[in-house]
Design an enzyme around this catalytic site. Structure first.
Site, PDB file in Angstrom:
ATOM      1  N   SER A 207      -7.137   7.062 -37.973  1.00  0.00           N
ATOM      2  CA  SER A 207      -8.396   6.276 -37.347  1.00  0.00           C
ATOM      3  C   SER A 207      -8.990   7.379 -36.184  1.00  0.00           C
ATOM      4  CB  SER A 207      -8.295   4.828 -36.910  1.00  0.00           C
ATOM      5  OG  SER A 207      -7.092   4.922 -35.911  1.00  0.00           O
ATOM      6  N   ASP A 209      -9.980   6.375 -32.163  1.00  0.00           N
ATOM      7  CA  ASP A 209      -9.273   5.474 -30.832  1.00  0.00           C
ATOM      8  C   ASP A 209      -9.406   3.795 -31.007  1.00  0.00           C
ATOM      9  OD1 ASP A 209      -8.325   8.141 -29.541  1.00  0.00           O
ATOM     10  OD2 ASP A 209     -10.298   8.281 -28.912  1.00  0.00           O
ATOM     11  N   GLY A 240     -11.127   9.764 -37.104  1.00  0.00           N
ATOM     12  CA  GLY A 240     -12.409   8.860 -36.759  1.00  0.00           C
ATOM     13  C   GLY A 240     -13.345  10.115 -35.982  1.00  0.00           C
TER      14      GLY A 240
END
Length: 508
Positions: A207, A209, A240
């Site tokens: 992902s 953060d 991400g």
């Protein structure tokens, strides 16, 4: 997804029974293992050296192993850090799996194997154990990993990134995997809150953060929060738009290189902070910001189509407008002199990698630590002075160096010094001075700028004023525009890092 489904190197019939711990390697085991009439494997100072005359017929390369000597292409080397696994089959074949660099940003599992002319099972077994000991050092082998994939983060490619770049590295390293996708905002909080922390060594977040932020807050809601936060390490695998955690601990925003760093990662204590706002207490692991940095992130969400350029656009427009963010701030300062801060950092950075995590595991009924300075709703501690900042341009507090690949805002930060680093910059600077200050971040000269007020603190209170609304960012997440108070908890959390005590960033 179970390990048997995800690991092509494991026999499903073996189930999930823990592998017995191998015996300690003998100190008399030779560094060189003969694996054929004209081939050998040697444990060098920091790499495995492969000597094989057959490599001359392979255009100077074997399985992508780098050349050790340009004039002797029968010799190749594999850094110990890249060794993922080694084993010997019943028929005497020795197989070594490693992370092969196909480019500066990508590694993929590769294999070398030899069938021994003379099968000496004990010697070979002990040599393999010696190799794995060099390859892993103090890092735990065959890590038990709870993998959380956020399929909605960044540009929505996390699932593909995981299967292409991350899962193969974990499988080759014999990690035990339990994979779950998050389905809604706050799902990772729920998962972490109900997780059996004794069943996993690592929670790996595929992902940005945001998922690590949720995981820490999920662990923090448990009745055994202190134990859960120390016992289970959190790692971020960059999938991400914001990958600051991976940059700081893995030294990269490459998914495959980050996976390798997690496989070899050392347990590392991490300071967490409690944020109190209204009646809420939230854990923060990275940063809190008000002003320029917060607006350049949160107020440009509608410009995501611009990629990272949206941050540049947001910064320039606000610098040119000379936007200010007035506030009253009270701080409990530990180090306010830049030379003293520099010395603290250099003393810690000069230490060797940690050999182990020496913290005691808290009791099963130990929750979050009590707040030493009260909450935002309590009277200001008597030793704190509330100072007006009517021309504030940027307030940024963080306990990690990198916020993005080119933003080393906190070069003196340390994972476990009990402090959070605070930066303040005036908003009424001349435009060319303000721009030069921001450009100094990418040049790693930000700390030295006379316009930058840089301190190490253990607590602070921030009260916005003269603004009806605005942006406050906690770990990149927007929170209500109202006063908040922050307090540092030394070593409350756990991560994995390469050194066990500093970030993968250029310091002061």
């Amino acid at each position: 997804m179970t390990m048997a489904e995800d690991d092509p190197f494991k026999d499903p019939a073996l189930g999930t029974t823990e592998t017995p711990q191998p015996p300690e390697p003998s100190t008399n085991v030779p560094d060189t293992l003969a694996v054929g009439r004209n081939a050998s494997l040697t444990l060098g100072q920091d790499s495995l050296v492969v000597l094989d005359e057959a490599l001359l017929d392979n255009n100077g390369g074997c399985c992508g192993i780098s050349s050790l000597y340009s004039k002797n292409k029968t010799t190749r080397s594999i850094p110990f850090f890249n060794i993922l696994w080694a084993e010997q089959s019943e028929d005497g074949e020795i197989t070594i799996q490693y992370a092969h660099a196909v480019s500066k940003q990508v590694v993929r599992p590769a294999i070398i194997s030899y069938t021994l002319d003379k099968t000496d099972n004990r010697t070979t077994h002990l040599w393999i154990e010696k190799l794995l000991d060099r390859a892993y050092g103090a890092s735990k082998r065959e890590k038990r990993v709870k993998v959380l994939i956020n399929p909605f983060g960044g540009q929505g490619g996390a699932v593909k990134i995981y299967h292409k770049h991350i899962a193969p590295i974990f499988a080759a390293a014999r990690c035990e995997l339990d994979v779950e996708k998050t389905t809604h905002n706050g799902h990772a909080v729920e998962i972490a809150q109900g997780l059996d922390v004794d069943a996993y060594d690592v929670i790996a977040c595929c992902s940005g953060d945001g998922i690590p932020h949720e995981v820490w807050n999920g662990l923090g809601k448990r009745h055994d929060a202190a134990r859960a936060l120390v016992k289970t390490a959190i790692a971020q695998l960059p999938c991400g738009s914001g990958n600051g955690m991976s940059l700081n601990f893995n030294g990269t925003d490459s998914p495959s290189l980050a996976a390798l760093a997690v496989v070899k990662g050392l347990r590392t204590p991490l300071d967490l902070t409690s944020i109190t706002q209204g009646d809420q207490r939230t854990l923060s692991f990275m940063s809190q910001s008000v002003g320029l940095v917060a607006e350049c992130d949160l107020a440009t969400e509608n410009l995501r189509w611009m990629g990272s350029a949206r941050f540049t656009w947001g910064t320039l427009t606000r610098v040119l407008r000379k936007t200010i963010y007035p506030a009253d701030i009270a701080i409990k300062v530990e180090y306010s002199d830049k030379e003293a801060i520099r010395q603290v950092y250099r003393t810690e950075a000069g230490k060797p990698p940690r050999s182990h995590d020496d913290r005691e595991i808290p009791a099963a009924d130990a929750g979050l630590p009590p707040l030493q300075h009260g909450t935002i709703n309590d009277p200001l501690p008597s030793s704190w002075e509330l100072v007006p900042h009517d021309k504030l341009g940027n307030f940024y507090a963080g306990n990690m160096a990198y916020m993005s690949p080119d933003a080393n805002f906190f070069p003196a930060s340390l994972p476990n010094d009990g402090c959070i680093d605070v930066v303040r910059v005036r908003g009424d600077l001349k435009r060319h001075t303000a721009i030069a200050t921001l450009l100094a971040v990418a040049e790693n000269k930000f700390f030295e700028q006379p316009t930058v007020d840089y301190q190490k603190v253990t607590a602070y209170r921030f009260i916005p004023k003269n603004q009806a609304d605005g942006y406050i960012s906690i770990d990149g997440e927007r929170v209500p525009f109202e006063p908040f108070q922050v307090e540092v908890h030394r070593g409350l959390g756990t991560v994995l890092s390469k050194t066990g005590h500093i970030y993968e960033a250029k310091g002061v």
